[in-house]
Scaffold this motif. Sequence first.
Motif, mmCIF file in Angstrom:
data_model
loop_
_atom_site.group_PDB
_atom_site.id
_atom_site.type_symbol
_atom_site.label_atom_id
_atom_site.label_comp_id
_atom_site.label_asym_id
_atom_site.label_seq_id
_atom_site.Cartn_x
_atom_site.Cartn_y
_atom_site.Cartn_z
ATOM 1 N N TYR A 68 -15.165 -14.421 -8.287
ATOM 2 C CA TYR A 68 -15.216 -13.012 -7.885
ATOM 3 C C TYR A 68 -15.559 -12.148 -9.090
ATOM 4 C CZ TYR A 68 -12.684 -13.882 -3.450
ATOM 5 O OH TYR A 68 -12.293 -14.309 -2.217
ATOM 6 N N PRO A 69 -16.360 -11.117 -8.874
ATOM 7 C CA PRO A 69 -16.580 -10.158 -9.966
ATOM 8 C C PRO A 69 -15.251 -9.461 -10.283
ATOM 9 C CG PRO A 69 -17.976 -9.658 -8.055
ATOM 10 C CD PRO A 69 -17.099 -10.793 -7.669
ATOM 11 N N VAL A 124 2.147 -12.983 -4.494
ATOM 12 C CA VAL A 124 1.743 -13.605 -5.750
ATOM 13 C C VAL A 124 0.261 -13.951 -5.657
ATOM 14 C CG1 VAL A 124 2.099 -15.574 -7.306
ATOM 15 C CG2 VAL A 124 4.058 -14.542 -6.101
ATOM 16 N N GLY A 125 -0.485 -13.593 -6.667
ATOM 17 C CA GLY A 125 -1.895 -13.951 -6.713
ATOM 18 C C GLY A 125 -2.067 -15.374 -7.234
ATOM 19 N N ILE A 131 -8.563 -6.361 -5.041
ATOM 20 C CA ILE A 131 -7.679 -7.203 -4.220
ATOM 21 C C ILE A 131 -6.255 -7.156 -4.766
ATOM 22 C CG2 ILE A 131 -7.164 -9.592 -3.568
ATOM 23 C CD1 ILE A 131 -10.237 -10.040 -3.461
ATOM 24 N N LEU A 132 -6.125 -7.258 -6.080
ATOM 25 C CA LEU A 132 -4.797 -7.210 -6.692
ATOM 26 C C LEU A 132 -4.081 -5.898 -6.378
ATOM 27 C CD1 LEU A 132 -5.652 -8.750 -10.191
ATOM 28 C CD2 LEU A 132 -4.208 -9.776 -8.411
ATOM 29 N N ALA A 149 -0.920 -5.326 -3.591
ATOM 30 C CA ALA A 149 0.282 -5.033 -4.385
ATOM 31 C C ALA A 149 0.843 -6.312 -5.013
ATOM 32 C CB ALA A 149 1.335 -4.329 -3.534
ATOM 33 N N VAL A 150 -0.051 -7.068 -5.637
ATOM 34 C CA VAL A 150 0.330 -8.321 -6.280
ATOM 35 C C VAL A 150 1.162 -8.009 -7.518
ATOM 36 C CG1 VAL A 150 -0.588 -10.326 -7.519
ATOM 37 C CG2 VAL A 150 -1.647 -9.589 -5.378
#
Length: 139
Positions: A84-85, A53-54, A92-93, A97-98
């Motif tokens: 973050y840009p 989970v993000g 990152i997502l 594999a968020v």
Amino acid sequence: MIDELFRQVAARHRTRTAVRAWDGELTYDELHRRVDRLAHRLRQAGTVEGAVVGVHLPRSAAAVVGLLAILRAGAAYVALDERYPPERRDAILRDAAVDLVLTTATGASALPPGCRALVVADTDADDGPAGSPTAPVGP
């Protein structure tokens, strides 16, 4: 492990301040109840043990609730700094594999298309079932 330690401390210090942030203070008892309720919401949203989970929240009491709730739901979290840009955040997502992102209403609009968001707010504090949604999860 972290969740179990938190439960033990919360049981011993129910009325003591657990979190003090710009958006308010929470006692251990209040924090414990909010964590349970958000963990239930995460489970209802399809979060399963081992999911990622993000967390796209400002540094706040709500963020502490979110991190502990994710652990209580049996998932792992990936912190996404609001500064973050978009390209970095989106990478990152994808890489992690968020499946779902905890965020604010404003933050939800900044997420990439197709990214599922669960918006958290102070009004969530008293909504939903009480009690832990799952048995303690191992490391």
